[in-house]
Enzyme design. Structure first.
Site, PDB file in Angstrom:
ATOM      1  N   LYS A  81      -7.003   1.219 -14.257  1.00 62.78           N
ATOM      2  CA  LYS A  81      -6.610   1.458 -15.667  1.00 62.78           C
ATOM      3  C   LYS A  81      -7.013   2.841 -16.158  1.00 62.78           C
ATOM      4  CE  LYS A  81      -6.362  -3.421 -17.038  1.00 62.78           C
ATOM      5  NZ  LYS A  81      -6.794  -4.086 -15.807  1.00 62.78           N
ATOM      6  N   ARG A  82      -6.816   3.865 -15.333  1.00 62.00           N
ATOM      7  CA  ARG A  82      -7.114   5.218 -15.763  1.00 62.00           C
ATOM      8  C   ARG A  82      -5.970   5.755 -16.617  1.00 62.00           C
ATOM      9  NH1 ARG A  82     -11.479   3.449 -13.696  1.00 62.00           N
ATOM     10  NH2 ARG A  82     -12.645   4.644 -12.168  1.00 62.00           N
TER      11      ARG A  82
END
Lengths: 309, 309
Positions: free
Chosen positions: B105-106
């Site tokens: 989830k960058r």
């Protein structure tokens, strides 16, 4: 920790934060050469070069500034050795009395968000013992997943006396694609800001500000003016000064009348100052002196604008 | 890489992914004891215990499934040793022929987002040489910062033949706080989905699907039905099955008529199966067998629902 940040700002008279966002291309050739001689052209060699670069800059500017903001992505691209360098940088800056804002933009849900919060701001339990992972003082957090994603960070912040800055209105050109869209007559970023104000309402420190701050880009001064009022107790972390185009005069409305309430970040403008025409005469070998001069100029620019306002 | 994922799904007949999201509390006492005996009650000891736990589960289920999804937050909380365990898990799963979806989830902007993409999906340059950091096959990405944040990932995916899954509608209860808000008569998640469709339109593989997929929670089947149509060429990664309440029958509309188009994740439901009443008779020491049985049951549940539909 918000109190520590504000005391550091008052002591230095500098509402600025230096972004430690290095890549190998920023590191003077001489330092790269020395690191490669010892570790080879490896991830370890790259990380050693970046560490030496960071250390010299921190040594040159630490008496002038309250805080640093290492951008973890820059380290993460060098894999495990890069993250070892990140943690070493965090520790070194803290040993110099600097507040460390980990620019990690994490965010997930429930126990997963709590794991990020523990890894970056808290302690993890192993058998009968406790350890810290990256032990930043603040971290940036992405709000897209809503309260479920943010509350685990708040819990850890309360336990550990730490803080967060939530992304509200980011500095990039396309930030409006989703953040500016109108919902019930107000842009999404304003709805997020209202939640920031609510999430931080029971975390106000002795200096009058909340441990829950917000990120609002210097490139959007009008939105800054509005958001300042929506979140009166939140510190605003302002990226986008310098390399992204923001100037001192654009920043005035991010501050409250008490002269507090905002801290302005510059990354490349400081750490790559030696590559700029205006500081070129200082010389590549004195890159840290160029960074020091760039910090002094930035402080003068911002404080000058605040005095005029 | 999307073609590899689809071929793995066709070969196994299992549109499922096992979430490797371990914490120390999930690891049977015997494995913890052995790791602590060798490394002490340290971050290294915790990471060794988790590695052994992962390895036994992967060995027990790898012939049944096309892919795994390690959740990096769970490893990151154990600091550097935790991330060493993460990378080791990624490598091991790839050596077993599994596609690895790094649930990271960058998301950031410009060169920062590119650094994340390089670190997780690409190669980083060090002098005259190139290295990989975490070398997942896919990663999850947060879209809040808009195109500036996503395009660097697309660039690296094209160079490296990798893929991403963008968060569209997450499985948590409060995901609606921002994602469901109406903009021009449509919820934010639908606007994000339209961008996902656009971003992935020139990255269609031989099997007819794009390298740009989406995350849509199993807990929101109605939204899944709509989003399936908005992004016809995008694979949907579906979290929230099992522990979060999603069932096989809820998932039918996440799939296309070709029986493809979705892959369903279960994490705790598989890796902690031995702690559930229904598998308790298998015994803690045979925890990996319990995981295998839970995978078989999950495949039957989902395929049964798809056949009925």
């Amino acid at each position: 920790m918000i109190d520590q940040l504000i005391r550091n700002i008052k002591r230095t008279g500098a509402p600025v934060v230096v972004g430690l966002d290095p890549v190998l291309g920023y590191v003077p050739a001489q330092i790269q050469k020395k690191a490669f001689a010892e570790f080879g052209e490896t991830l370890e060699g790259a990380s050693e070069a970046i560490w030496e670069f960071n250390k010299q800059i921190v040594d040159a500017v630490c008496d002038l500034i309250p805080a640093v903001k290492p951008q973890i992505a820059m380290y993460e691209q060098y894999g495990i050795p890069g993250l070892v360098c990140y943690e070493r940088t965090v520790s070194y800056c803290q040993s110099k009395g600097l507040v460390v804002i980990g620019d990690i933009k994490r965010g997930d849900i429930g126990s997963t968000s709590e794991s990020y919060a523990i890894g970056h701001l808290g302690h993890v339990q192993v058998g009968s013992r406790e350890f810290t992972g990256f032990h930043e003082d603040f971290s940036t957090v992405n709000p897209y997943l809503g309260s479920d994603g943010v509350k685990p960070f708040l819990k850890v912040c309360k336990q550990e006396n730490k803080g967060i800055f939530l992304l509200v209105k980011t500095s990039n050109p396309s930030s409006g694609e989703f953040q500016d869209r109108l919902i019930d007559g107000k842009p999404l970023y304003e709805h997020v800001a209202e939640k920031v104000n609510e999430w931080g309402s029971d975390m106000i420190g002795e200096e009058g500000y909340s441990s829950v701050g917000a990120v609002v880009g210097a490139t959007y001064p009008e939105q800054g003016r509005l958001l300042r009022k929506v979140m009166p107790k939140s510190y605003i972390l302002v990226p986008g000064y310098g390399a992204q185009g923001g100037k001192g005069e654009d920043l005035v409305d991010f501050f409250n009348e008490d002269g507090l309430g905002a801290i302005v970040n510059s990354s490349r403008g400081i750490i790559c100052a030696y590559q700029k025409d205006s500081y070129a005469s200082i010389g590549e070998e004195n890159f840290a002196d160029a960074s020091r001069q760039a910090v002094l100029d930035m402080i003068e620019d911002i404080n000058g604008a605040l005095e005029k306002a």
